[in-house]
Design a protein around this motif. Structure first.
Motif, PDB file in Angstrom:
ATOM      1  N   ASP A   2       0.791  -1.247   0.211  1.00  0.00           N
ATOM      2  CA  ASP A   2      -0.371  -0.268  -0.023  1.00  0.00           C
ATOM      3  C   ASP A   2       0.710   0.822  -0.456  1.00  0.00           C
ATOM      4  O   ASP A   2       0.763   1.770  -0.378  1.00  0.00           O
ATOM      5  CB  ASP A   2      -1.377   0.192   1.473  1.00  0.00           C
ATOM      6  CG  ASP A   2      -2.269  -0.908   0.765  1.00  0.00           C
ATOM      7  OD1 ASP A   2      -2.594  -1.873   2.099  1.00  0.00           O
ATOM      8  OD2 ASP A   2      -2.404  -0.975  -0.606  1.00  0.00           O
TER       9      ASP A   2
ATOM     10  N   MET B 103       2.295   1.683  -3.248  1.00  0.00           N
ATOM     11  CA  MET B 103       1.570   2.572  -4.646  1.00  0.00           C
ATOM     12  C   MET B 103       1.060   3.469  -4.178  1.00  0.00           C
ATOM     13  O   MET B 103       0.756   4.221  -5.449  1.00  0.00           O
ATOM     14  CB  MET B 103       0.416   1.388  -4.355  1.00  0.00           C
ATOM     15  CG  MET B 103       0.501   0.029  -5.205  1.00  0.00           C
ATOM     16  SD  MET B 103       1.737  -0.774  -6.247  1.00  0.00           S
ATOM     17  CE  MET B 103      -0.093   0.324  -7.661  1.00  0.00           C
ATOM     18  N   ASP B 104       0.560   4.241  -3.133  1.00  0.00           N
ATOM     19  CA  ASP B 104       0.215   5.287  -2.379  1.00  0.00           C
ATOM     20  C   ASP B 104       1.238   6.429  -2.572  1.00  0.00           C
ATOM     21  O   ASP B 104       0.951   7.481  -3.241  1.00  0.00           O
ATOM     22  CB  ASP B 104      -0.228   5.188  -0.867  1.00  0.00           C
ATOM     23  CG  ASP B 104      -1.880   4.845  -0.495  1.00  0.00           C
ATOM     24  OD1 ASP B 104      -1.277   4.814   1.128  1.00  0.00           O
ATOM     25  OD2 ASP B 104      -1.937   4.455  -1.648  1.00  0.00           O
TER      26      ASP B 104
ATOM     27  N   TYR C 213       1.215   6.734  -6.457  1.00  0.00           N
ATOM     28  CA  TYR C 213      -0.198   7.288  -6.839  1.00  0.00           C
ATOM     29  C   TYR C 213       0.084   8.685  -6.458  1.00  0.00           C
ATOM     30  O   TYR C 213      -0.680   9.657  -7.286  1.00  0.00           O
ATOM     31  CB  TYR C 213      -0.971   7.088  -5.662  1.00  0.00           C
ATOM     32  CG  TYR C 213      -1.838   5.433  -6.265  1.00  0.00           C
ATOM     33  CD1 TYR C 213      -2.417   4.639  -5.800  1.00  0.00           C
ATOM     34  CD2 TYR C 213      -1.334   4.932  -7.730  1.00  0.00           C
ATOM     35  CE1 TYR C 213      -2.827   3.818  -6.226  1.00  0.00           C
ATOM     36  CE2 TYR C 213      -1.580   3.738  -7.874  1.00  0.00           C
ATOM     37  CZ  TYR C 213      -2.793   2.868  -7.034  1.00  0.00           C
ATOM     38  OH  TYR C 213      -3.078   1.948  -7.542  1.00  0.00           O
TER      39      TYR C 213
ATOM     40  N   SER D 202      -6.034   6.142  -7.945  1.00  0.00           N
ATOM     41  CA  SER D 202      -6.648   5.421  -6.547  1.00  0.00           C
ATOM     42  C   SER D 202      -7.799   5.281  -6.946  1.00  0.00           C
ATOM     43  O   SER D 202      -8.521   4.396  -6.279  1.00  0.00           O
ATOM     44  CB  SER D 202      -6.076   5.520  -5.129  1.00  0.00           C
ATOM     45  OG  SER D 202      -6.598   7.146  -4.880  1.00  0.00           O
TER      46      SER D 202
ATOM     47  N   SER E 204     -12.834   1.261  -5.610  1.00  0.00           N
ATOM     48  CA  SER E 204     -11.286   2.732  -5.422  1.00  0.00           C
ATOM     49  C   SER E 204     -10.706   3.051  -4.760  1.00  0.00           C
ATOM     50  O   SER E 204     -11.631   3.003  -2.989  1.00  0.00           O
ATOM     51  CB  SER E 204     -12.804   3.847  -6.183  1.00  0.00           C
ATOM     52  OG  SER E 204     -11.856   5.161  -5.620  1.00  0.00           O
ATOM     53  N   LYS E 205      -9.466   2.617  -4.788  1.00  0.00           N
ATOM     54  CA  LYS E 205      -8.729   3.014  -3.140  1.00  0.00           C
ATOM     55  C   LYS E 205      -9.156   3.935  -1.926  1.00  0.00           C
ATOM     56  O   LYS E 205      -9.210   4.628  -1.373  1.00  0.00           O
ATOM     57  CB  LYS E 205      -7.512   2.785  -4.118  1.00  0.00           C
ATOM     58  CG  LYS E 205      -6.689   2.781  -2.412  1.00  0.00           C
ATOM     59  CD  LYS E 205      -5.477   0.844  -3.042  1.00  0.00           C
ATOM     60  CE  LYS E 205      -4.496   1.345  -1.561  1.00  0.00           C
ATOM     61  NZ  LYS E 205      -2.995   1.611  -1.401  1.00  0.00           N
ATOM     62  N   TYR E 206      -9.067   5.453  -3.223  1.00  0.00           N
ATOM     63  CA  TYR E 206      -9.244   6.633  -2.616  1.00  0.00           C
ATOM     64  C   TYR E 206     -10.372   7.056  -2.724  1.00  0.00           C
ATOM     65  O   TYR E 206     -10.787   7.771  -1.628  1.00  0.00           O
ATOM     66  CB  TYR E 206      -9.373   7.789  -4.854  1.00  0.00           C
ATOM     67  CG  TYR E 206     -10.225   8.858  -4.171  1.00  0.00           C
ATOM     68  CD1 TYR E 206     -11.041   9.400  -4.928  1.00  0.00           C
ATOM     69  CD2 TYR E 206      -9.105   9.460  -3.477  1.00  0.00           C
ATOM     70  CE1 TYR E 206     -11.610  10.729  -4.618  1.00  0.00           C
ATOM     71  CE2 TYR E 206      -9.631  11.150  -2.907  1.00  0.00           C
ATOM     72  CZ  TYR E 206     -10.228  11.370  -3.972  1.00  0.00           C
ATOM     73  OH  TYR E 206     -11.025  12.673  -3.049  1.00  0.00           O
ATOM     74  N   SER E 207     -11.586   5.458  -2.531  1.00  0.00           N
ATOM     75  CA  SER E 207     -12.723   5.866  -1.704  1.00  0.00           C
ATOM     76  C   SER E 207     -12.873   5.913  -0.443  1.00  0.00           C
ATOM     77  O   SER E 207     -13.051   6.916   0.938  1.00  0.00           O
ATOM     78  CB  SER E 207     -14.617   5.269  -1.949  1.00  0.00           C
ATOM     79  OG  SER E 207     -13.880   3.774  -2.362  1.00  0.00           O
TER      80      SER E 207
ATOM     81  N   LYS F 103      -9.658   6.288   0.782  1.00  0.00           N
ATOM     82  CA  LYS F 103      -8.760   7.017   1.658  1.00  0.00           C
ATOM     83  C   LYS F 103      -9.769   8.313   2.183  1.00  0.00           C
ATOM     84  O   LYS F 103      -9.538   9.108   3.533  1.00  0.00           O
ATOM     85  CB  LYS F 103      -7.698   7.389   0.346  1.00  0.00           C
ATOM     86  CG  LYS F 103      -6.935   6.553   0.617  1.00  0.00           C
ATOM     87  CD  LYS F 103      -5.555   6.838   1.027  1.00  0.00           C
ATOM     88  CE  LYS F 103      -4.105   5.565   0.612  1.00  0.00           C
ATOM     89  NZ  LYS F 103      -4.613   5.024   1.603  1.00  0.00           N
TER      90      LYS F 103
END
Lengths: 284, 131
Positions: free
Chosen positions: A221, A224-225, A228, A240, B30-33, B35
């Motif tokens: 994580d 990847m973060d 991103y 993301s 969505s990973k963004y959601s 976060k």
């Protein structure tokens, strides 16, 4: 490595296969004969993608003993379909039409839980025309009472591959770490290709990974973060919120629809171990 | 009321009715959601976490599109002591059933169901999830 060199640099379509009933590694030649007869019969019925030239299809089923994780794994089985133009029997130029191979690398999870008569070869990789894949597949399904399913790779698993493969040492100049993202819900589909210099990627991964040889979800994580947020800083796009669809490194290249390309024989077994794990979880 | 993130704009504070339930939506694709939800949680008053918050995870029908790790979601539910609900918005049946569940929860949180408080309902849901 010599034996398996022909597996490299080809695009393989991935399938998960349920355990085969009463399969014997000693009867491969018989299986080759039976499969050949089946294909000939299907051709008679007009089902084997015919076309102009009358093709004589030769089937070869062999074993790839080096492709396994431990002795508990069943040795990989390779099936190859070659053609010989029956018109010119004399020069009999054999052309490889289609290859497919079953394998199991460190599949103890599955093989320990399966009754005696079953053989575990949960991963199947095919290269060649779909029509041949479906004929070979249906013969195996009929003969060994198993089930083939396309193996998809989730974005989560693709990011594991990106992190794992970035950490691998490569001798020659490594190729860039390439990530392809697909942006959903747009009137016209948009694909974003993010290429990272392999040394930068490796440096980043080295600062993230705490114990060599071990990888945690948290480390993946963070890795990847970082990628991103770097992208967001420059392009104001949140990767993301998109779907990671393809990962390409010097080791291998994987696509979420279930395609893989092996690029380094040194890491072939490592990648197969990961794919075997994915295949097993799809079966269960 | 629907918002893409918290805090809500302060200009409309005086016009806003009392908030009885906050459902944080996390799209598993969505990973963004995830976060975004994690960042928004910081703006929620502690009193809401006594049964007036829940996490709604969508997109669970397609396992192969998964960009968020399930453990991260379970941990969120544990840390904030709030129930985690799953649904697939694209399936009408599931969508309707989830809406009904949320509505029922809202009724309890707003105090419209005699004898059941938001807190007792919340702990009831949590205990059955642990089983």
């Amino acid at each position: 490595p010599q034996q398996t060199a022909f597996l490299l640099r080809k695009q393989w379509t991935l399938y998960s296969v349920t355990p085969l009933y009463r399969f014997s590694g000693a009867r491969l030649r018989d299986y080759g004969r039976l499969l050949g007869a089946f294909i000939a019969a299907e051709k008679q019925k007009g089902l084997a993608g015919g076309g102009g030239v009358e093709l004589d299809i030769k089937v070869a089923v062999s074993s790839l003993p080096d492709l396994r994780g431990s002795d508990q794994d069943q040795a990989a089985v390779l099936v190859q379909l070659s053609s010989r133009s029956s018109a010119s029997r004399k020069n009999s130029e054999e052309k490889l039409l289609w290859s497919g191979w079953f394998c199991c690398v460190s599949g103890d999870d599955l093989s320990e839980r399966v009754p005696e008569d079953f053989t575990c070869l949960p991963l199947f990789l095919a290269n060649g025309a779909d029509s041949y894949t479906s004929i070979v597949g249906s013969w195996f399904q009929k003969t060994f009472d198993c089930c083939f399913r396309r193996l998809a790779i989730s974005p989560l698993n693709l990011s594991w591959m990106a992190a794992m493969w970035t950490g691998c040492k490569v001798d020659k100049t490594a190729s860039a770490l390439e990530l392809v993202f697909s942006v959903p819900s747009l009137p016209q589909p948009l694909d974003i290709l993010y290429a990272i210099h392999p040394e930068d990627a490796k440096d980043l991964w080295d600062t993230v990974q705490k114990t060599p040889g071990e990888i945690t979800q948290e480390e993946v994580d963070v890795f990847m973060d970082c990628l991103y947020s770097h992208f967001h800083r420059h392009f104001k796009i949140r990767l993301s919120a998109t779907k990671l669809v393809k990962v390409s490194t010097a080791i291998a290249s994987a696509h979420c629809d279930g395609f893989i390309k092996f690029l380094q024989s040194q890491y072939l077994t490592g990648v197969l171990m990961l794919l075997t794990e994915l295949a097993i979880s799809q079966i269960q | 009321h629907l918002a893409t993130s918290l805090p809500l704009p302060s200009e409309r504070d005086h016009l806003r009715p009392r908030i009885d339930l906050i459902a944080f939506m996390i799209d598993i694709k969505s990973k963004y959601s995830l976060k975004n939800v994690e960042a928004s949680l910081a703006y929620v008053d502690a009193s809401f976490f006594l049964g007036k918050v829940c996490f709604l995870v969508t997109g669970v029908g397609r396992v192969n599109y998964c960009s968020v790790e399930m453990n991260a979601i379970w941990k969120l539910g544990e840390v904030y002591r709030s129930p985690v609900l799953f649904c697939e918005l694209e399936l009408e049946g599931v969508r309707v059933a989830t809406a009904q569940r949320l509505l029922r929860m809202l009724q309890i949180c707003a105090g419209h169901v005699p004898g059941v408080s938001a807190l007792s309902f919340g702990s009831l849901m949590r205990n059955s999830a642990d089983d």
